[in-house]
Motif scaffolding. Structure first.
Motif, mmCIF file in Angstrom:
data_model
loop_
_atom_site.group_PDB
_atom_site.id
_atom_site.type_symbol
_atom_site.label_atom_id
_atom_site.label_comp_id
_atom_site.label_asym_id
_atom_site.label_seq_id
_atom_site.Cartn_x
_atom_site.Cartn_y
_atom_site.Cartn_z
ATOM 1 N N VAL A 110 0.838 -1.204 0.000
ATOM 2 C CA VAL A 110 0.000 0.000 0.000
ATOM 3 C C VAL A 110 0.868 1.247 0.000
ATOM 4 O O VAL A 110 0.574 2.229 -0.696
ATOM 5 C CB VAL A 110 -0.959 -0.001 1.205
ATOM 6 N N ALA A 111 1.964 1.234 0.769
ATOM 7 C CA ALA A 111 2.871 2.377 0.797
ATOM 8 C C ALA A 111 3.482 2.619 -0.581
ATOM 9 O O ALA A 111 3.632 3.762 -1.023
ATOM 10 C CB ALA A 111 3.963 2.155 1.834
ATOM 11 N N ALA A 112 3.851 1.527 -1.267
ATOM 12 C CA ALA A 112 4.436 1.658 -2.600
ATOM 13 C C ALA A 112 3.412 2.201 -3.589
ATOM 14 O O ALA A 112 3.724 3.067 -4.415
ATOM 15 C CB ALA A 112 4.960 0.307 -3.078
ATOM 16 N N LEU A 113 2.184 1.700 -3.515
ATOM 17 C CA LEU A 113 1.126 2.199 -4.399
ATOM 18 C C LEU A 113 0.834 3.668 -4.115
ATOM 19 O O LEU A 113 0.604 4.453 -5.041
ATOM 20 C CB LEU A 113 -0.145 1.365 -4.214
ATOM 21 N N ALA A 114 0.873 4.039 -2.840
ATOM 22 C CA ALA A 114 0.634 5.428 -2.463
ATOM 23 C C ALA A 114 1.719 6.339 -3.020
ATOM 24 O O ALA A 114 1.431 7.415 -3.567
ATOM 25 C CB ALA A 114 0.560 5.554 -0.944
ATOM 26 N N GLN A 115 2.973 5.915 -2.904
ATOM 27 C CA GLN A 115 4.065 6.736 -3.424
ATOM 28 C C GLN A 115 4.003 6.827 -4.938
ATOM 29 O O GLN A 115 4.252 7.888 -5.519
ATOM 30 C CB GLN A 115 5.415 6.172 -2.998
ATOM 31 N N ALA A 116 3.659 5.732 -5.586
ATOM 32 C CA ALA A 116 3.539 5.746 -7.044
ATOM 33 C C ALA A 116 2.431 6.680 -7.487
ATOM 34 O O ALA A 116 2.596 7.472 -8.417
ATOM 35 C CB ALA A 116 3.288 4.336 -7.557
ATOM 36 N N ALA A 117 1.290 6.606 -6.801
ATOM 37 C CA ALA A 117 0.162 7.474 -7.154
ATOM 38 C C ALA A 117 0.477 8.929 -6.871
ATOM 39 O O ALA A 117 0.153 9.823 -7.655
ATOM 40 C CB ALA A 117 -1.081 7.049 -6.382
ATOM 41 N N ARG A 164 -9.604 11.844 -5.295
ATOM 42 C CA ARG A 164 -9.482 11.715 -3.841
ATOM 43 C C ARG A 164 -8.181 11.015 -3.473
ATOM 44 O O ARG A 164 -7.504 11.399 -2.513
ATOM 45 C CB ARG A 164 -10.690 10.938 -3.291
ATOM 46 N N LEU A 165 -7.807 9.997 -4.253
ATOM 47 C CA LEU A 165 -6.575 9.266 -3.976
ATOM 48 C C LEU A 165 -5.361 10.169 -4.111
ATOM 49 O O LEU A 165 -4.422 10.082 -3.319
ATOM 50 C CB LEU A 165 -6.447 8.078 -4.930
ATOM 51 N N ARG A 166 -5.370 11.057 -5.101
ATOM 52 C CA ARG A 166 -4.234 11.975 -5.268
ATOM 53 C C ARG A 166 -4.064 12.852 -4.033
ATOM 54 O O ARG A 166 -2.944 13.108 -3.578
ATOM 55 C CB ARG A 166 -4.425 12.842 -6.509
ATOM 56 N N LYS A 167 -5.175 13.308 -3.469
ATOM 57 C CA LYS A 167 -5.098 14.150 -2.276
ATOM 58 C C LYS A 167 -4.577 13.357 -1.084
ATOM 59 O O LYS A 167 -3.790 13.856 -0.279
ATOM 60 C CB LYS A 167 -6.475 14.736 -1.964
ATOM 61 N N LEU A 168 -5.035 12.101 -0.973
ATOM 62 C CA LEU A 168 -4.592 11.270 0.149
ATOM 63 C C LEU A 168 -3.139 10.854 0.006
ATOM 64 O O LEU A 168 -2.416 10.724 1.000
ATOM 65 C CB LEU A 168 -5.477 10.022 0.252
ATOM 66 N N ALA A 169 -2.714 10.613 -1.244
ATOM 67 C CA ALA A 169 -1.377 10.061 -1.477
ATOM 68 C C ALA A 169 -0.314 11.123 -1.677
ATOM 69 O O ALA A 169 0.876 10.803 -1.674
ATOM 70 C CB ALA A 169 -1.402 9.144 -2.702
#
Length: 281
Positions: A110-117, A164-169
């Motif tokens: 999840v951390a990797a996906l968050a950083q990628a996003a 929303r994901l961009r704001k969270l990530a």
């Protein structure tokens, strides 16, 4: 029951996962088991521009060939299917959960996906899904009890929108570089064991791979934790999370400019030094 998620590590090429699956199936055969539950991953569908939205269990498996761990999940599923079809009367349940997070624990995936996003330059991000481990446990319990034969996606209802994901990530110090440069930096950091993003993962932050959970819900399973709640539980907070999205973007832009100027300056000095050496020679 074999939860292959527990055998998965982003830095693993999948060999251990496949080996343990073979041992699991061998043991099931020796004990004359007629039904087993195998926990795989929804990432086996792959993230592609022409994916259906949402993906059902009938969608073909097309994992990114560069992502060796996800390819290993697909191989393991094939081994389970071979076991099931080898003897009449056998059945199997294959669960394909979206990225799983545990309350109070940070998931490396999840951390990797968050950083990628968070570092994608694209104007739009695809929607994403994240599953709380308690909901996965509930799905496993239902399948162990009812022994359904087939494949079942495991995900909360709906998905987190790309916006929303961009704001969270978003992270303030993420580089805003061209795609080829981002992928090169990812590869170099991964090889040096300094980066969280393995080869092949970037596609999962660029194209949709949202799945449908209708088939599992027909068994009586009901997700209790939303995608956003699960995502927040699976990522670490920081001081910058309290900043507005606009402020984080401003800080990120400044940081990117500083890094780019530093890289250009370093290259110029290296070329100048080489030129001087050639002149001396």
């Amino acid at each position: 029951m074999l939860n292959a998620q527990s055998l998965a590590s982003l830095r693993d090429d999948g060999a251990i996962l496949i080996q343990q699956t073979r041992l699991f199936l061998s043991d099931a055969t020796s004990r004359q088991v007629t039904h087993l539950v195998f926990v795989s991953s929804a990432m086996v569908y792959g993230a592609w521009e022409n994916n259906a939205v949402p993906l059902t269990e009938d969608a073909p498996l097309r994992p990114d060939p560069e992502f060796s761990l996800v390819c290993a999940f697909a191989v393991a599923e094939a081994l389970v299917e071979d076991w099931r079809s080898a003897v009449s009367g056998r059945s199997s349940t294959i669960l394909r959960p979206v990225p799983v997070v545990t309350r109070g624990s940070t998931s490396s995936l999840v951390a990797a996906l968050a950083q990628a996003a968070g570092s994608e330059m694209s104007l739009s991000l695809p929607a994403a899904q994240f599953l709380n481990s308690s909901d996965l446990d509930a799905a496993i319990e239902i399948c162990c009890k009812n022994c359904p034969d087939g494949v079942f996606n495991v995900s909360p209802d709906g998905a987190i929108s790309g916006e929303r994901l961009r704001k969270l990530a978003a992270r303030p110090l993420q580089l805003r570089l061209p795609r080829f440069a981002v992928e090169w930096v990812d590869a170099m950091r991964w090889r040096a064991e300094r980066g969280p993003i393995p080869p092949g993962l970037r596609s999962y932050s660029r194209f949709s791979w949202v799945v449908s959970n209708d088939r599992l819900k027909q068994l009586g399973w009901i997700p209790q934790v939303t995608n956003e709640e699960a995502y927040i539980e699976g990522t670490e907070g920081s001081f910058f999370d309290g900043l507005s999205a606009k402020r984080r973007q401003e800080i990120g832009l400044i940081a990117s400019v500083v890094v780019i100027v530093s890289v250009v300056t370093l290259l110029w000095r290296l070329l100048r030094h080489r030129s001087r050496r050639n002149n001396i020679g």
